[in-house]
Design a protein around this motif. Structure first.
Motif, short mmCIF file in Angstrom:
data_model
loop_
_atom_site.label_atom_id
_atom_site.label_comp_id
_atom_site.label_asym_id
_atom_site.label_seq_id
_atom_site.Cartn_x
_atom_site.Cartn_y
_atom_site.Cartn_z
N MET A 1 1.23 -1.12 -0.12
CA MET A 1 -0.28 -0.19 -0.39
C MET A 1 1.20 1.52 -0.42
SD MET A 1 -2.67 1.22 3.01
CE MET A 1 -3.99 -0.10 1.61
N ASP A 2 0.18 2.59 -0.60
CA ASP A 2 0.74 3.85 -0.52
C ASP A 2 0.65 4.30 0.35
OD1 ASP A 2 1.07 6.48 -2.47
OD2 ASP A 2 2.40 5.39 -3.21
N LEU A 3 1.52 5.30 1.18
CA LEU A 3 0.85 6.49 1.22
C LEU A 3 -0.35 7.58 1.25
CD1 LEU A 3 4.48 7.76 3.28
CD2 LEU A 3 2.14 6.33 4.36
N THR A 4 -0.18 7.52 -0.27
CA THR A 4 -1.05 8.39 -1.02
C THR A 4 -2.62 8.13 -0.43
OG1 THR A 4 -0.70 7.61 -2.81
CG2 THR A 4 0.16 9.41 -2.01
N ILE A 5 -2.41 6.53 -0.21
CA ILE A 5 -3.53 5.63 -0.53
C ILE A 5 -4.07 5.56 0.47
CG2 ILE A 5 -4.95 3.51 -0.96
CD1 ILE A 5 -2.99 2.34 -3.13
N ALA A 6 -3.09 5.19 1.74
CA ALA A 6 -2.83 5.24 3.18
C ALA A 6 -3.62 6.37 3.92
CB ALA A 6 -2.25 4.80 3.83
N ASP A 7 -3.21 7.18 3.16
CA ASP A 7 -3.74 8.41 3.51
C ASP A 7 -3.46 9.74 2.89
OD1 ASP A 7 -3.74 10.85 5.48
OD2 ASP A 7 -2.17 11.53 5.92
N PRO A 8 -4.93 9.45 1.94
CA PRO A 8 -5.01 10.41 1.28
C PRO A 8 -5.14 12.28 0.87
CG PRO A 8 -7.18 9.69 1.87
CD PRO A 8 -6.49 8.90 2.49
N LYS A 9 -5.69 12.75 2.59
CA LYS A 9 -5.63 13.72 2.08
C LYS A 9 -4.59 14.44 3.07
CE LYS A 9 -10.54 14.33 2.00
NZ LYS A 9 -12.00 14.47 3.17
N GLY A 10 -4.50 13.85 3.43
CA GLY A 10 -2.56 14.14 4.36
C GLY A 10 -3.29 14.37 5.63
N LEU A 11 -4.38 13.22 6.36
CA LEU A 11 -4.45 13.92 7.72
C LEU A 11 -3.64 13.46 9.06
CD1 LEU A 11 -8.32 14.22 6.91
CD2 LEU A 11 -7.32 15.61 7.49
N ILE A 12 -3.64 12.50 8.62
CA ILE A 12 -2.25 11.84 9.36
C ILE A 12 -1.03 12.51 9.39
CG2 ILE A 12 -1.80 9.67 10.56
CD1 ILE A 12 -4.86 9.76 10.53
N LEU A 35 -12.97 8.43 7.52
CA LEU A 35 -14.17 8.93 6.71
C LEU A 35 -13.32 9.25 4.70
CD1 LEU A 35 -16.97 10.93 8.95
CD2 LEU A 35 -17.23 8.71 7.66
N SER A 36 -12.61 9.76 4.96
CA SER A 36 -11.49 9.67 3.90
C SER A 36 -11.48 8.70 2.98
CB SER A 36 -10.84 11.17 3.97
OG SER A 36 -9.52 10.48 4.49
N LEU A 37 -11.56 8.05 3.62
CA LEU A 37 -10.19 5.93 3.10
C LEU A 37 -11.77 5.87 1.70
CD1 LEU A 37 -9.22 3.88 5.77
CD2 LEU A 37 -7.55 5.80 3.62
N VAL A 38 -10.88 5.26 0.52
CA VAL A 38 -11.96 4.66 -0.80
C VAL A 38 -12.66 3.46 0.44
CG1 VAL A 38 -10.40 5.65 -1.90
CG2 VAL A 38 -10.22 2.97 -1.51
N VAL A 39 -13.88 3.30 -0.24
CA VAL A 39 -14.34 2.25 0.83
C VAL A 39 -13.68 0.34 0.79
CG1 VAL A 39 -17.03 0.72 0.35
CG2 VAL A 39 -16.50 3.37 -0.14
N ASP A 40 -13.57 -0.08 -0.05
CA ASP A 40 -12.47 -1.35 -0.35
C ASP A 40 -11.23 -0.82 0.05
OD1 ASP A 40 -11.63 0.29 -2.83
OD2 ASP A 40 -11.83 -1.27 -3.89
N ALA A 41 -10.67 -0.05 0.77
CA ALA A 41 -9.92 0.28 1.47
C ALA A 41 -8.68 -1.22 2.54
CB ALA A 41 -9.49 0.92 1.96
N ASP A 42 -8.43 -1.43 2.19
CA ASP A 42 -7.18 -2.20 3.44
C ASP A 42 -6.96 -1.03 5.01
OD1 ASP A 42 -6.68 -4.62 5.16
OD2 ASP A 42 -5.33 -5.68 3.64
N THR A 43 -7.96 -1.04 5.93
CA THR A 43 -7.88 -0.48 6.61
C THR A 43 -7.03 -0.58 7.54
OG1 THR A 43 -10.41 0.65 6.98
CG2 THR A 43 -8.40 1.10 8.27
N PRO A 44 -6.74 -2.23 7.96
CA PRO A 44 -5.69 -2.00 8.90
C PRO A 44 -3.94 -2.24 8.39
CG PRO A 44 -7.24 -3.87 9.06
CD PRO A 44 -7.51 -3.01 7.56
N ALA A 45 -3.74 -2.75 6.87
CA ALA A 45 -3.19 -2.41 5.81
C ALA A 45 -2.70 -0.81 6.22
CB ALA A 45 -2.75 -2.91 4.98
#
Length: 92
Positions: A1-12, A35-45
């Protein structure tokens, strides 16, 4: 997983840059992040990647991210009369 997917808005990322940020502020930012993650994101990853990249033991966001990893997934709703009577879709 890429940081741009893991933190799409740079909030973290930004939360770790805020000096004196409180636990409550981190929890609020975390909700916005979730709430900013895509629906099918692997949240734990995504959480593991963010902790590996930004995590610092002295920062409140680290505790929020770790708690999110430790929390069991939400229970699914069985719903209505069928759940009360013990019916499932298999048995009708």
């Amino acid at each position: 997983m890429d940081l741009t997917i893991a933190d799409p808005k740079g909030l973290i990322r930004e939360s770790y840059r805020i000096e004196g940020i409180t636990l409550d502020e981190c929890k609020s930012i975390f909700m916005d992040w979730a709430l900013s993650l895509v629906v099918d994101a692997d949240t734990p990853a995504a959480l593991r990647l963010l902790l590996a990249h930004y995590g610092r033991p002295d920062h409140p966001m680290t505790g929020v991210l770790q708690a999110a990893l430790e929390t069991p997934p939400p229970a699914t709703r069985k719903g209505g009369r069928g759940a009360r009577l013990g019916y499932t879709r298999d048995r009708g």
